[in-house]
Design a protein around this motif. Structure first.
Motif, short mmCIF file in Angstrom:
data_model
loop_
_atom_site.label_atom_id
_atom_site.label_comp_id
_atom_site.label_asym_id
_atom_site.label_seq_id
_atom_site.Cartn_x
_atom_site.Cartn_y
_atom_site.Cartn_z
N THR A 3 0.84 -1.19 0.00
CA THR A 3 0.00 0.00 0.00
C THR A 3 0.87 1.23 0.00
OG1 THR A 3 -1.85 1.10 1.11
CG2 THR A 3 -0.17 0.14 2.52
N VAL A 4 0.25 2.37 -0.23
CA VAL A 4 0.98 3.63 -0.23
C VAL A 4 0.42 4.51 0.86
CG1 VAL A 4 1.61 3.52 -2.64
CG2 VAL A 4 -0.59 4.47 -2.03
N ALA A 5 0.95 5.72 0.97
CA ALA A 5 0.62 6.51 2.15
C ALA A 5 0.23 7.95 1.85
CB ALA A 5 1.79 6.50 3.13
N ALA A 6 -0.60 8.16 0.88
CA ALA A 6 -1.07 9.52 0.62
C ALA A 6 -2.05 9.94 1.70
CB ALA A 6 -1.74 9.61 -0.74
N ALA A 7 -2.04 11.21 2.02
CA ALA A 7 -2.96 11.72 3.02
C ALA A 7 -4.27 12.13 2.38
CB ALA A 7 -2.34 12.93 3.72
N SER A 122 0.39 18.75 12.35
CA SER A 122 0.76 17.50 11.70
C SER A 122 -0.27 17.05 10.67
CB SER A 122 0.95 16.39 12.75
OG SER A 122 -0.23 16.23 13.51
N ILE A 123 0.14 16.13 9.81
CA ILE A 123 -0.76 15.49 8.86
C ILE A 123 -0.76 13.99 9.12
CG2 ILE A 123 -0.58 17.21 7.03
CD1 ILE A 123 1.60 15.59 5.74
N LYS A 124 -1.80 13.33 8.61
CA LYS A 124 -1.95 11.90 8.84
C LYS A 124 -1.77 11.14 7.53
CE LYS A 124 -4.97 8.44 10.99
NZ LYS A 124 -3.92 7.97 11.92
N PRO A 125 -0.59 10.60 7.28
CA PRO A 125 -0.38 9.83 6.05
C PRO A 125 -1.30 8.61 6.00
CG PRO A 125 1.71 10.35 7.11
CD PRO A 125 0.63 10.67 8.10
#
Length: 204
Positions: A3-7, A122-125
């Motif tokens: 999987t990948v981790a875009a927010a 912060s952001i949540k990937p």
């Protein structure tokens, strides 16, 4: 890599400035949020994403560009990316006492594609691809909307136009080097003006 981790465009903690379209606007937004006494020696750039998905390569491209300009305080590049499968391991590498500047791709509404956002927080990937178990990251954050959300997000990321990602990565890099210019170590390093002038030519 499973999987990948875009927010997700709206998954963040903190104050948000969105709708940014140019590197000049991004520089202004960063300067309005980041404390004026924060220097390049105080920060670590945490560039989230993977080289296995075009849309999710925004962060790694920024990390690679920064590395190429002489920034050593970078975690996450095309060669050594930060993604969903190694996120915890990479977060453990963050030096104590440093301010973390997180950079990640995101998905959003169609009119937002190509725009950038800055967060005082912060952001949540991973939220954009329903990977909700990843931690929030970053004291300050920059996110770029690379494509639309709402349907088959993994496929959408993988089919994102590289030209969109590259332009956004260059704009982010340009803004970051304006806000956090390198401080050379005499006598071997070139003058900061030389570094910044060269960088401006590359990212103009």
């Amino acid at each position: 890599m499973k999987t990948v981790a875009a927010a997700s465009e709206d998954v963040f903690e903190g104050v948000k400035i969105s709708g940014i379209r140019t590197k000049e606007e991004l520089t202004t937004a960063l300067l309005s949020i980041v404390p004026g006494d924060l220097t390049v020696n105080d920060v670590v750039f945490f560039c989230v994403g993977t080289d296995r998905s075009t849309g999710d390569s925004l962060g790694p491209f920024v990390g690679t560009y920064l590395n190429g300009l002489g920034y050593g305080n970078v975690i996450g590049t095309i060669d050594d990316p930060v993604h969903a499968m190694n996120m915890t391991e990479k977060i453990a590498l963050l030096p104590a006492g440093k301010t973390v500047i997180a950079i990640d791709a995101s998905l959003g509404a169609a009119p937002s594609v190509g725009s950038l956002s800055v967060y005082n927080g912060s952001i949540k990937p991973g939220a954009g691809v329903n990977k909700s178990d990843l931690p929030y990251v970053g004291d300050y954050s920059v996110s770029g909307v690379v494509n639309v959300c709402g349907y088959q997000e993994l496929l959408v990321l993988q089919n994102t136009r590289l030209t969109v990602v590259i332009k956004m990565a260059k704009d982010i890099t340009s803004a970051l080097i304006e806000v956090f210019p390198l401080v050379p170590t005499p006598p071997t390093a070139p003058a900061s003006g030389t570094l910044r002038s060269a960088a401006k030519e590359v990212f103009a």
